[in-house]
Each structure stands twice: as C-alpha cells, then as structure tokens.
Design a protein around this motif. Structure first.
Motif, short mmCIF file in Angstrom:
data_model
loop_
_atom_site.label_atom_id
_atom_site.label_comp_id
_atom_site.label_asym_id
_atom_site.label_seq_id
_atom_site.Cartn_x
_atom_site.Cartn_y
_atom_site.Cartn_z
N UNK A 2 14.70 46.24 10.68
CA UNK A 2 14.13 46.06 9.35
C UNK A 2 12.67 46.47 9.32
N UNK A 3 12.26 47.02 8.20
CA UNK A 3 10.84 47.30 8.00
C UNK A 3 10.12 46.02 7.65
N UNK A 4 8.78 46.06 7.73
CA UNK A 4 8.00 44.88 7.37
C UNK A 4 8.26 44.46 5.93
N UNK A 5 8.43 45.43 5.04
CA UNK A 5 8.69 45.12 3.63
C UNK A 5 10.03 44.42 3.46
N UNK A 6 11.07 44.93 4.13
CA UNK A 6 12.39 44.32 4.04
C UNK A 6 12.38 42.89 4.59
N UNK A 7 11.65 42.71 5.69
CA UNK A 7 11.59 41.39 6.30
C UNK A 7 10.94 40.39 5.35
N UNK A 8 9.91 40.84 4.64
CA UNK A 8 9.19 39.93 3.76
C UNK A 8 9.96 39.61 2.49
N UNK A 9 10.91 40.47 2.12
CA UNK A 9 11.72 40.19 0.94
C UNK A 9 12.67 39.01 1.19
N UNK A 10 13.04 38.79 2.41
CA UNK A 10 13.94 37.70 2.75
C UNK A 10 13.09 36.46 3.00
N UNK A 11 13.10 35.56 2.06
CA UNK A 11 12.20 34.41 2.12
C UNK A 11 12.89 33.20 2.72
N UNK A 12 12.16 32.50 3.54
CA UNK A 12 12.70 31.34 4.24
C UNK A 12 11.74 30.16 4.08
N UNK A 13 12.26 28.98 4.38
CA UNK A 13 11.43 27.77 4.38
C UNK A 13 11.26 27.32 5.83
N UNK A 14 10.03 27.43 6.33
CA UNK A 14 9.71 27.02 7.69
C UNK A 14 9.08 25.63 7.66
N UNK A 15 9.58 24.74 8.50
CA UNK A 15 9.01 23.40 8.66
C UNK A 15 8.43 23.33 10.07
N UNK A 16 7.11 23.14 10.16
CA UNK A 16 6.40 23.22 11.43
C UNK A 16 6.00 21.82 11.90
N UNK A 17 6.32 21.52 13.15
CA UNK A 17 6.07 20.18 13.71
C UNK A 17 5.20 20.32 14.97
N UNK A 18 4.11 19.61 14.97
CA UNK A 18 3.13 19.67 16.06
C UNK A 18 3.54 18.83 17.27
N UNK A 19 2.76 18.94 18.34
CA UNK A 19 3.00 18.17 19.54
C UNK A 19 2.07 16.97 19.67
N UNK A 20 2.08 16.35 20.84
CA UNK A 20 1.32 15.14 21.11
C UNK A 20 -0.16 15.31 20.80
N UNK A 21 -0.73 14.29 20.16
CA UNK A 21 -2.17 14.19 19.87
C UNK A 21 -2.65 15.20 18.83
N UNK A 22 -1.80 16.11 18.39
CA UNK A 22 -2.20 17.13 17.45
C UNK A 22 -1.77 16.77 16.03
N UNK A 23 -1.84 17.73 15.13
CA UNK A 23 -1.46 17.51 13.75
C UNK A 23 -1.11 18.83 13.10
N UNK A 24 -0.81 18.79 11.81
CA UNK A 24 -0.46 20.01 11.08
C UNK A 24 -1.55 21.06 11.18
N UNK A 25 -2.79 20.63 11.41
CA UNK A 25 -3.92 21.56 11.48
C UNK A 25 -3.73 22.65 12.53
N UNK A 26 -3.01 22.36 13.62
CA UNK A 26 -2.91 23.35 14.70
C UNK A 26 -2.05 24.55 14.31
N UNK A 27 -1.34 24.45 13.18
CA UNK A 27 -0.50 25.55 12.70
C UNK A 27 -1.23 26.44 11.71
N UNK A 28 -2.54 26.27 11.53
CA UNK A 28 -3.21 26.94 10.41
C UNK A 28 -3.07 28.46 10.45
N UNK A 29 -3.06 29.07 11.62
CA UNK A 29 -2.93 30.53 11.70
C UNK A 29 -1.51 30.97 11.36
#
Length: 269
Positions: A2-29
């Motif tokens: 797939x091209x980058x454009x095709x990949x971006x057309x397929x939208x998904x819902x990602x749920x990100x879970x951090x590890x010990x002592x961390x928080x949602x902030x570590x996923x900012x990038x």
C-alpha cells in the motif's frame, strides 16, 4: 504494497496503554503521528498514573488499576473493534481486557514486554522475568516504599534517574529522559493481587484474540530474548523486531513504531 495515501485512508482506533510509573504522556510522539495520519487515538492513564488523581498505594487491585482501559473497551460503540497497544507492564492490562472483551479487540500489540500466556496466571510472566540473569544492581537507584497495614503492607515502586537513563531511555532523545524524570510516579506491581495470581487467561478468550509482539532489540530492561520467549508460548503470535529501539520504543523509534502499528492495524482489522 500500500502507498502512504492508501494506508491513511483506512482509519483505525488505537488505544495506547503505558507501562509502570509512566502515563499517557509517554505516547505523545506516536499519538501525534497516528492522529496526523487520520486515525483515532486514545492514550490512557491507568489509575493513579500520569495525570490521574489519587496515590498508587490507594489503588485496591490490579483490575481497578486497569479500569480506565476496561471501561474504554466496554464503552465502545456496537460492532467497533480497537487496536490495543500495550507497552511493558501495560501488556498485562491488555491481557485482562482481551480476556474480558475478546470481541471488541481487532488485534493486540505487545511492545517491549513479556506477553502473558494462555492457561497460566498473569503473574507467571513476572515469575519468569525474575529468573532472567541480571547484574547485582538489577534495580539500581529505583525507590521502594511500603505503607498501610503492617500485616498486609502495600509496596510501591518508582524508577530512579540512573535506572531511567541506563536501562530505559539509553537510546532516546535526552529531552525525553528529562521529561520522564519530571513525570514518572510511584506504581504498584500487584505481585500478590488475586487477579494476577489466580486469574487464568483462557485459550478461548484471551488466546483467541490476534496479537503481535514488537521486540525492542536494544532493550536494556526487558531482554529481547525474553520478549521473544514469552511470545513463543502464545501460538499464532506474530513477532517483529524494532532495531535501535530501547525499552521506550515509542520515544526512541516513534516513526518506525507508528508505521508498524498502522501496518498491523491494516493487516488484522
């Protein structure tokens, strides 16, 4: 491919879970990259982590610690399925959500973690991890504290600055290490928790969810060999390596990890 454009057309819902002592902030990038590509992203703080109120020692159980994730998955719209992504200790919370809500998960991605095994208690992965060969200073300057009833004390754990620098963030940008030193909070490890010790993950529910193990090849905290060994005990798991990634793969290799997550989502959703 797939091209980058095709990949971006397929939208998904990602749920990100951090590890010990961390928080949602570590996923900012990674959250920014996924959102910029048109995907929905939910980065969660587990109980008493990140910006969540309360103290670690006040969290009564591992299930309550994982409640933000469980509530998010339970509250999905009918027929919606999410891509769960768990980093380090967050992989155990993923396992609990997969066991309780297998029909709500399109695919689960375990990043830089030992993957829990179907047919065994969730604590099994930690028992195996403690058998790994480590130097005498396994915990370096990490801080341990106990509180509460002396008969049933609650232990909390916090990463020390040198441990962060040498074992978790050794390949990450220095500004991310600085951020971590300011943001990490104490966490429980729930070693004696009833769900951890007695909750068996079933092959029918947990084992029936498609999963991918992303190995951080240069992890100085959770050895790459251990990550692969735990994945091998879960039949059907896809294993892929991330070269040049320290334990904090989302910070040391955010672009590569984001691209991998989108590829996985497109493959399994």
């Amino acid at each position: 491919m797939e091209s980058g454009t095709e990949r971006r057309r397929r939208r998904h819902h990602f749920v990100l879970v951090h590890g010990t002592c961390h928080g949602a902030w570590c996923w900012y990038k990674v959250a920014t990259l996924l959102s910029s590509a048109g995907h929905r992203v939910t980065a969660l703080d587990m109980a008493a982590c990140g910006a969540s109120p309360g103290r670690a020692e006040e969290v009564p159980s591992f299930e309550e610690y994982s409640r933000p994730l469980l509530a998010t998955v339970a509250g999905l719209a009918p027929e919606e399925k999410v891509v769960l992504v768990g980093h380090s200790f967050g992989g155990v919370s993923l396992a609990l959500a997969m066991e309780q809500y297998p029909d709500r998960v399109a695919v689960a991605v375990f990043v830089a973690t030992g993957m829990p095994s179907a047919g065994k208690p969730m604590a099994f992965v930690f028992e195996q991890f403690l058998q790994e060969e480590y130097p005498a200073d396994r915990y370096m300057d990490c801080e341990f504290e106990t509180s509460g009833d002396p008969q049933r004390p609650v232990e909390t754990f916090r990463f020390g600055p040198q441990y962060l620098k040498q074992r978790l963030y050794q390949l990450s940008p220095p500004e991310d290490l600085t951020l971590a030193m300011a943001m990490v909070r104490p966490s429980q490890r729930f070693r004696d928790d009833a769900t951890m010790k007695g909750g068996i993950l079933t092959a029918e529910r947990y084992g029936g969810v498609r999963r991918v193990c992303v190995v951080a090849e240069d992890d100085a905290s959770v050895p790459a060999g251990f990550q692969r060994r735990m994945a091998s005990w879960n039949p059907g798991t896809e294993v892929t390596g991330l070269q040049g990634a320290d334990h904090m793969s989302m910070l040391s290799k955010p672009g590569e990890l984001s691209e991998l997550l989108m590829e996985v989502a497109n493959k399994y959703s």
